[in-house]
Motif scaffolding. Structure first.
Motif, mmCIF file in Angstrom:
data_model
loop_
_atom_site.group_PDB
_atom_site.id
_atom_site.type_symbol
_atom_site.label_atom_id
_atom_site.label_comp_id
_atom_site.label_asym_id
_atom_site.label_seq_id
_atom_site.Cartn_x
_atom_site.Cartn_y
_atom_site.Cartn_z
ATOM 1 N N HIS A 1 -2.688 8.817 9.279
ATOM 2 C CA HIS A 1 -1.688 8.994 8.227
ATOM 3 C C HIS A 1 -2.246 9.450 6.878
ATOM 4 N N TRP A 2 -3.486 9.138 6.573
ATOM 5 C CA TRP A 2 -4.055 9.480 5.274
ATOM 6 C C TRP A 2 -5.295 10.361 5.471
ATOM 7 N N PRO A 3 -5.144 11.609 5.869
ATOM 8 C CA PRO A 3 -6.310 12.454 6.175
ATOM 9 C C PRO A 3 -7.241 12.685 4.992
ATOM 10 N N THR A 4 -6.694 12.701 3.776
ATOM 11 C CA THR A 4 -7.575 12.899 2.621
ATOM 12 C C THR A 4 -8.513 11.710 2.426
ATOM 13 N N SER A 5 -8.030 10.506 2.745
ATOM 14 C CA SER A 5 -8.902 9.326 2.663
ATOM 15 C C SER A 5 -9.951 9.353 3.763
ATOM 16 N N ALA A 6 -9.554 9.802 4.960
ATOM 17 C CA ALA A 6 -10.528 9.913 6.049
ATOM 18 C C ALA A 6 -11.633 10.895 5.676
ATOM 19 N N GLU A 7 -11.264 12.007 5.053
ATOM 20 C CA GLU A 7 -12.259 13.009 4.672
ATOM 21 C C GLU A 7 -13.236 12.461 3.639
ATOM 22 N N LEU A 8 -12.723 11.654 2.694
ATOM 23 C CA LEU A 8 -13.576 11.122 1.629
ATOM 24 C C LEU A 8 -14.457 9.984 2.126
ATOM 25 N N SER B 1 0.856 -1.181 0.000
ATOM 26 C CA SER B 1 0.000 0.000 0.000
ATOM 27 C C SER B 1 0.888 1.225 0.000
ATOM 28 N N GLY B 2 0.362 2.331 -0.512
ATOM 29 C CA GLY B 2 1.127 3.554 -0.647
ATOM 30 C C GLY B 2 1.452 3.856 -2.093
ATOM 31 N N ALA B 3 1.564 5.142 -2.427
ATOM 32 C CA ALA B 3 1.689 5.568 -3.823
ATOM 33 C C ALA B 3 3.019 5.216 -4.453
ATOM 34 N N LEU B 4 4.034 4.872 -3.644
ATOM 35 C CA LEU B 4 5.296 4.430 -4.239
ATOM 36 C C LEU B 4 5.110 3.165 -5.064
ATOM 37 N N ALA B 5 4.065 2.373 -4.760
ATOM 38 C CA ALA B 5 3.807 1.115 -5.469
ATOM 39 C C ALA B 5 2.920 1.301 -6.702
ATOM 40 N N ALA B 6 2.640 2.533 -7.080
ATOM 41 C CA ALA B 6 1.698 2.778 -8.170
ATOM 42 C C ALA B 6 2.342 2.646 -9.539
ATOM 43 N N ALA B 7 1.748 1.812 -10.382
ATOM 44 C CA ALA B 7 2.040 1.835 -11.818
ATOM 45 C C ALA B 7 1.223 2.958 -12.449
ATOM 46 N N VAL B 8 1.561 3.317 -13.668
ATOM 47 C CA VAL B 8 0.777 4.324 -14.380
ATOM 48 C C VAL B 8 -0.648 3.792 -14.561
ATOM 49 N N PRO B 9 -1.660 4.517 -14.110
ATOM 50 C CA PRO B 9 -3.035 4.027 -14.246
ATOM 51 C C PRO B 9 -3.404 3.806 -15.706
ATOM 52 N N GLY B 10 -3.931 2.619 -16.008
ATOM 53 C CA GLY B 10 -4.228 2.299 -17.402
ATOM 54 C C GLY B 10 -5.664 1.993 -17.704
ATOM 55 N N ARG C 1 3.677 13.776 -4.027
ATOM 56 C CA ARG C 1 4.860 14.462 -3.496
ATOM 57 C C ARG C 1 4.882 14.485 -1.973
ATOM 58 N N THR C 2 3.742 14.318 -1.349
ATOM 59 C CA THR C 2 3.663 14.340 0.108
ATOM 60 C C THR C 2 4.019 12.970 0.665
ATOM 61 N N PRO C 3 5.042 12.857 1.519
ATOM 62 C CA PRO C 3 5.361 11.555 2.112
ATOM 63 C C PRO C 3 4.177 11.035 2.922
ATOM 64 N N HIS C 4 3.965 9.729 2.874
ATOM 65 C CA HIS C 4 2.839 9.135 3.592
ATOM 66 C C HIS C 4 3.178 7.694 3.946
ATOM 67 N N ARG C 5 2.414 7.141 4.857
ATOM 68 C CA ARG C 5 2.668 5.802 5.361
ATOM 69 C C ARG C 5 2.384 4.743 4.286
ATOM 70 N N HIS C 6 3.294 3.760 4.196
ATOM 71 C CA HIS C 6 3.133 2.608 3.320
ATOM 72 C C HIS C 6 2.978 1.350 4.167
#
Length: 650
Positions: free
Chosen positions: A171-178, A110-119, A248-253
């Motif tokens: 750690h992921w406040p934007t996800s909590a908000e959504l 989990s975490g955006a470092l593991a993201a491939a280009v969305p296809g 660009r914002t560091p976050h928990r993986h």
């Protein structure tokens, strides 16, 4: 010995008709597809509309920031299966050196470092442009309305949010908000809205009118130009910009440590979905069409090459002999998946050859193998990954707990719950310092979700056939709500498909910029007498093709109806390295539905299989559509497990 007769009772009827059929993992997506067919759309219009609805109603299993693969045939070319390739590659900065420099031994789960280009989105729009008939606004209207006005939320979405609630809060406040507005976890049946996603989809529609930011503002004049404008807006406009800024914002993986992602606008702009030739194999008068070896699909074909040399009594999944033979054949094929598959030069012709299949077949004995046994390919050295059997927490190296360590037999995965071992089960609370799912809340039909956002693999699926003979099977996945922090402007997050790559050099699926990770997404198209006759698929990560194999054997060899085959007891092997973080395996492991029968299960154990009993109705989430080209009669069937998948048609 005759093939085991199917049960006379089925959980649902096998639908029959002549107008059109749809089946998927959620009734709202199936209803959407059927509504499109009723209003004159074709199978490609219907599948695309349903796919965007799945983003809204199954956000814990897929999202627009993920990926997809499909396989289809057209009414104009019913004998030519085509692969729809919606698997994006690794970004330019996703290098082994960078990940190692971040202190990682594996790509996180989990975490955006593991993201491939969305296809996925570009792939659906490509299919709609070239083979659909509807305008983009009509197709997206269903999803926009559900996202804007709300839909009754599934219990499993709520359970998933609950499992990662602390991660979201801390750690992921934007996800909590959504997903937890006002700090409240939604309850089953609540009307849930995602206005940000609705606005994102509406902006894609507006791009066709020249209102997008990714190109000069002259309105497009044709339907195809309008869809291409939306594709550019996705890959070069506001969507790409928001994705690039968010990482660009560091976050928990899932590693327990914080990292930035590496996705850029240039990565997004450099990807376009495409069409490819499928890999195929002839089995008992049927052609089975799958993706190439950048996906796991050919492993099903390899399994069939091995099984093709056995008599029918070795192919019956409802007997001890059949289940044993199938499990052993799957282990051999999946070992080759690890040893040879990836986005590159794969010796697939040799792996699917009769001589090679015969050599592999000879390895199957009356006893279950606990070995990892890739085959020998001339001029190739098979890759053998680290065979980790469990997850051992290390001594903390910093305040965040350090990178989780992966251990040997002392941390055997035999301690897992049945649901975690199966790759299914109600999303469960887990301890990120332990890394295994709790057995406190397990149930049918869903993946195990841990409190650190790790997910052991599942997704969505949809099949559609129309009255003209167009047929499509598609498996959208990734970008589920617990993958990485939500992007507020977009209403979704990035996926984690790069976790299927290795950080060791020289493997067939080493993390490499510009290369696709070896995806587990694996839809199926079946042809007979040169014409497409069936589309099917299943969620389930590493289990997708294993469950589909049982369906194919029961329908092609055993003569089962689609619903009989879907309802029948399922099983799969866990005796291979998993594709999902933390990449563990269980030597000799097999997960079975209890309905397989006490005598058969005891017989498998006596042969040396390490059995996990998963419950009566827990494994497999298949759906399928069928068309007889001689009569035009169609059929459809869907999975009853979890009471969520449905078929519709007339």
């Amino acid at each position: 010995m005759s093939f085991t007769r199917p049960e006379t009772f089925t959980t649902r009827p096998t639908l029959q008709g002549t107008f059109g059929m749809a089946a998927s993992t959620h009734w709202l997506a199936t209803g959407t597809a059927q509504a499109v067919l009723e209003r004159g759309g074709n199978a490609f219009d219907a599948a695309t509309a349903a796919a965007f609805v799945l983003y809204v109603v199954e956000p814990h299993l897929n999202g627009p920031g993920g990926d997809m693969t499909g396989v289809f045939s057209t009414a104009a070319g019913p004998g030519k299966p085509i692969v729809l390739m919606g698997q994006g590659p690794a970004p330019a900065a996703a290098t082994v050196q960078h990940f190692r420099g971040e202190g990682l031994e594996l790509v996180p789960g989990s975490g955006a470092l593991a993201a491939a280009v969305p296809g996925a989105v570009d792939a659906w729009l490509l299919l709609l442009r070239d083979h659909g008939t509807w305008e983009l606004a009509e197709v997206l209207d269903f999803a926009i309305r559900y996202a804007r006005d709300g839909h009754p939320v599934l219990a499993r979405v709520c359970s998933t949010i609950s499992a990662v609630a602390e991660l979201f809060r801390e750690h992921w406040p934007t996800s909590a908000e959504l997903w937890m507005p006002d700090g409240r976890i939604p309850e089953e049946g609540d009307l849930v809205r995602n206005p940000s996603l609705a606005r994102t989809l509406q902006k894609l529609v507006q791009a066709g009118a020249g209102l997008g930011e990714a190109f000069a503002a002259e309105p497009a004049h044709t339907r195809e130009q309008r869809i291409d404008a939306a594709r550019r807006e996705w890959s070069e406009g506001f969507v790409a910009r928001a994705m690039a800024e968010s990482v660009r914002t560091p976050h928990r993986h899932s590693s327990g440590t914080d990292h930035r992602g590496v996705m850029t606008m240039a990565d997004m702009a450099g990807f376009r979905a495409s069409y490819e030739e499928p890999a195929t194999f002839e089995f008992r008068g049927h052609t089975i069409a799958k993706t190439g070896p950048w996906g796991q699909g050919p492993a099903l074909l390899q399994t069939l090459t091995i099984l093709a040399g056995f008599d029918d009594d070795h192919l019956d999944p409802s007997t001890e002999l059949g289940a044993h033979t199938i499990l052993e054949a799957q282990k051999l094929a999946l070992a080759d998946r690890e040893a040879y598959y990836g986005d590159g030069d794969v010796p697939l012709d040799y792996l699917l050859s009769d001589d090679y299949a015969a050599s592999r077949r000879e390895l199957i004995t009356e006893e279950a193998s606990h070995e990892f046994r890739p085959g020998s390919v001339p001029g190739r050295e098979p890759y053998v990954p680290a065979l980790r059997t469990g997850y051992v927490p290390p001594a903390p190296s910093n305040d965040d707990g350090g990178e989780p360590a992966l251990g040997g037999p002392s941390a055997s995965s035999r301690g897992r719950s049945a649901a975690a071992a199966a790759g299914v089960g109600e999303p469960t609370l887990g301890d990120p310092t332990v890394g295994e799912a709790s057995s406190r809340e397990t149930g049918p039909g869903e993946p195990a979700v841990l409190s650190n956002g790790e997910m052991r693999g599942d997704t969505c699926h949809i099949d559609v056939v129309d009255r003209w003979g167009n047929m499509v099977s598609a498996t959208p996945s990734g970008g589920w709500l617990q993958s990485s922090p939500a992007i507020p402007e977009l209403g979704f997050c990035l996926g984690t498909r790069l976790q299927m790559t290795w950080l060791e050099p020289g493997t067939p699926s080493t993390l490499t910029p510009g290369k696709r990770p070896r995806t587990t997404l694996t839809p199926t198209l079946v042809l007979r007498d040169g014409v497409a006759v069936s589309a099917l698929g299943s969620p389930g990560g590493d289990q997708q093709d294993q469950w589909q194999l049982l369906y194919l054997l029961r329908t092609i060899v055993g003569g089962y109806s689609p619903q009989q085959a879907i309802d029948a007891p399922a099983f799969h092997t866990t005796s291979m390295p998993g594709s999902f973080w933390p990449r563990t395996w269980e030597p000799g492991g097999a997960v079975v539905e209890d309905r397989l029968g006490d005598d058969i299960i005891a017989g498998l154990e006596a042969r040396g299989h390490r059995i996990t009993k998963a419950g009566d109705w827990t494994l497999g989430r298949l759906s399928a559509v069928v068309r007889d080209p001689r009569t035009g009669v169609m059929q459809a069937a869907a999975n009853p497990r979890g009471a969520q998948g449905y078929a519709a048609g007339r």
